[in-house]
Write a protein that holds these residues in place. Sequence first.
Motif, short mmCIF file in Angstrom:
data_model
loop_
_atom_site.label_atom_id
_atom_site.label_comp_id
_atom_site.label_asym_id
_atom_site.label_seq_id
_atom_site.Cartn_x
_atom_site.Cartn_y
_atom_site.Cartn_z
N THR A 1 0.96 -0.77 -0.09
CA THR A 1 0.00 0.20 -0.09
C THR A 1 0.53 0.84 0.08
O THR A 1 0.31 2.39 -0.48
CB THR A 1 -0.97 -0.12 1.07
OG1 THR A 1 0.26 -0.31 2.16
CG2 THR A 1 -1.62 -1.18 1.17
N ASN B 1 -1.84 -0.22 -5.33
CA ASN B 1 -1.63 -0.27 -3.76
C ASN B 1 -2.78 -0.70 -3.31
O ASN B 1 -3.09 -1.14 -2.40
CB ASN B 1 -1.50 1.96 -3.82
CG ASN B 1 -2.56 2.51 -2.76
OD1 ASN B 1 -3.95 2.59 -2.88
ND2 ASN B 1 -1.74 2.48 -1.49
N ALA C 1 -1.46 5.35 3.75
CA ALA C 1 -1.19 5.14 2.00
C ALA C 1 -2.58 5.52 2.25
O ALA C 1 -2.89 5.53 0.63
CB ALA C 1 -1.43 3.46 2.35
N SER D 1 -1.65 2.82 -8.79
CA SER D 1 -2.51 2.96 -7.53
C SER D 1 -3.35 1.40 -6.76
O SER D 1 -3.76 1.01 -6.46
CB SER D 1 -3.54 4.32 -7.25
OG SER D 1 -5.13 3.79 -8.17
#
Lengths: 82, 573
Positions: B251, B274, B382, B271
Amino acid sequence: MSDHSQGWFDKPDNVRWIVRLLVAVCIVLVGLEFFIHKHGHFGFEEFPAFHALFGFVAFTIAVYAGKLLRALLSRDEDYYDR
Amino acid sequence: MIDSLPPGLLLIAGALLLPLFRGRLQAALFVALPALSLWHLSGFFGREGVLVTLTLFDHTLVPLRVDKLGLMFALIFHVVALLSAVYAVHVRDTMQHVSALIYAGAAICATFAGDLITLFVFWELTAISSVFLIWASRNEESYRAGLRYLIIHVTSGLLLLAGAIVQFRTSGSLAFERMELGSLASNLIFVAFGIKCAFPLLHNWLQDAYPEATVTGTVFLTSFTTKLAIYVLARGFEGTSPLIWVGVTMTVFPIFYAVIENDLRRVLAYSLNNQLGFMVVGIGIGGPLAINGATSHAFAHLLYKALLFMSMGAVLYRTGTIKATRLGGLYKSMPLTTVCCIVGALSISAFPLFSGFVTKSMVLSAAAEHHMTIAFILLLFASAGVLEHSGIKIPFFAFFAHDSGIRCKEAPTQHADRDGDHGGAVHLHRGLPDDPDAAVAERRRVRGLYADPCADPAADAAFRRPRVRGVDADGAVSERARGDQPRLGLDLPPPPARTVGARRMGRGRADECGATRRRTIAGLDPNRGLPPPRPRGAARPKLGFRRIRLLGLPLAPGLPDRLLQLARVTPEA
C-alpha cells in the motif's frame, strides 16, 4: 468545437469560492471533534483533530517526497527509447 | 447438462465462435456472452459444494466447486466483464474481443477450481489470453512489454505447477485448500500467487504492461489477473501473518511512484498495486471481518478502478495523449467523462457515501481490532496517499489544471460512434475514406487505438504548440534538437526548450500522436505499425485466408517473430 471560451473553473472568483467553502467545511469538521466522542480503537485516535492533522502531515510527506524523488529519478520522455 | 458446466466456460466457448462473425453481429455476441454467462452463474447461488469431479489418469480433479467466496468473485468478474464489453463494443478487432472473453472466462473458471491442476490450467489461460490485449496496441513498446508480461506470468504458472506436483508427491492430494507456509509446496505456490498479485519486488510487470495495452484492453487487464490472485490468496493463505507486512508495503511504496509518474494510466496502475495491498492485509489478518473486508474491497475496487481506467481511456481515445503535462482543461470538452472520473476518484479515495469508504474501513477496522498499531498508521498514511495520486492528481491534471487548449468531443456513445462520428470517418468494411489523414484516423479508431487528433484542426493547433522536447520514435526531432544533424529542410516546429514539465516525467516513451504528426509532416509513413491497407475496390480476402489468420495472427511457425513483423515498424529510409 474549437471555442476558447472561459469555463466555469477558469474564473478565479469561482475557484476562490470553492476554496472558501472547503476551508469552512474543514473548520466545522475539526471544530466538531472537540465536542463529539469518536470511539477510536487506539488512544491517539481520541486526540481532537487527529485525523485532520495526520492527513495533512501524510499529504505533505507524499508531495515533498515526490519533489525529492523527481530530482533523483526523473528522466526525459524518450530516455528509454534512446 | 448446463447445470454441471463451470461458469465461465460459456465465455471461453463463445469467444472461440466470435471469429466466425463480423460487424454488428459480432459486436452483439461480444456483449451478449457475458450477459448469458451471468444468467448461467445465477443458477449456482445456493448450490454450494463439489458439483463436478473428473478423473484423469487416476487423479480426481474438481473443476466445479461452488462456495460463497468463489461465487462472490465470479459475480463481480461477470459484472465487470459485461461493463467492459459494452465499453469495448465499438472496437473492430476480433483478436481483442476473443482474447478479452477467453481471459474473463478463464478467470471465472479459476474461481471454481477445486484442485491445483484445474487452477493451473486456468491460471495459465488468463496469462496467455490477456497478453494479446497488450500486443493489440501493435507497436514496439507493447510487443516488448507483452513479452516481459508473458515471461513473468508463465513463470508464475510454472511455480504453481511445481508446487502442485510437490504437494501431490508429499501428501497425495491435489485439493486446493488452505495451506500453511513452510513446506516446499506451499512456498512455491505462495510465490506463484505473489507474482500474480504484484507483491513488492514482483510487481514490475503490472506498471510495465498495463499502460501499454489498448484503450479498452487495459480495462479488461486491470480487472481479472490481480483479483484472481486475491481470490486464491484468500482461499489458500487466509490468516498467514507475513501477508500483513507484504500488504502494508504494497500500500505504501507505490504512492511515491504514482506521485512522480506522468502517464496517467501508469499512475492508475501504481494505485491498483496500492489497492491490492489493502486486500492482502485483510487476507493476512484473517477472520470474518478482515476476509469480508478484503473481498468486498475487491468487489468495490473492480468497479471504481474499471471506471477510472475507462475515463482515462476515453481521454486517451479523444486526445491521443495521456500525459499529465499535456492534458488539462478537458472538463469543458468532456463533462460527462469528468463526472465519471470524479465518481471513481471519490470511491477510490474512500470518500464518505462512496463504496471505497465502506470496504476500506473494514480492512482498517480489522487491523485496529487486532491492535496492529504500526500497520494501522501505515494504512492510514497509504489512504491519504491514494487521495493524493488517484483522488486528486488523476481528475485534476486531466480535466482541470491549466487549460491545455485541447478541444475534443465527449467520449462517444456506441451508437454515435458507429454511425460515423469522428470527423466523418466511415467504417472499415465500407471502404476507407479518400482523405489519407481520415483513413489513418479511421484505421486507428476501429482498432481501438485512439483517434489521431491531427484530424481535428483545433486539436492539431494544440499539438503544434510544442510543450516537451521533440520525441519522435525515430529520434529525428530529438537529434535535430541536439543540433548535430543537418536540417532536413522540413517545416518542423522549432526544437522547444526543455520545459519543467519535461523534466518531471518519469519513465515514458515517445508520444505516438506527436510522432505520427511529425512523420506526416516529414513525408514519412504515418501508418507504421498497421498492416497495409486493402486497396479500394480490391476483393475481400477469402474465408480460407481469414481462417489461416485466425485472431488476426498468422498461424505459422515462429509466431513471435511473425508477430513482431506485424507489430513492429519497418525502419523508414
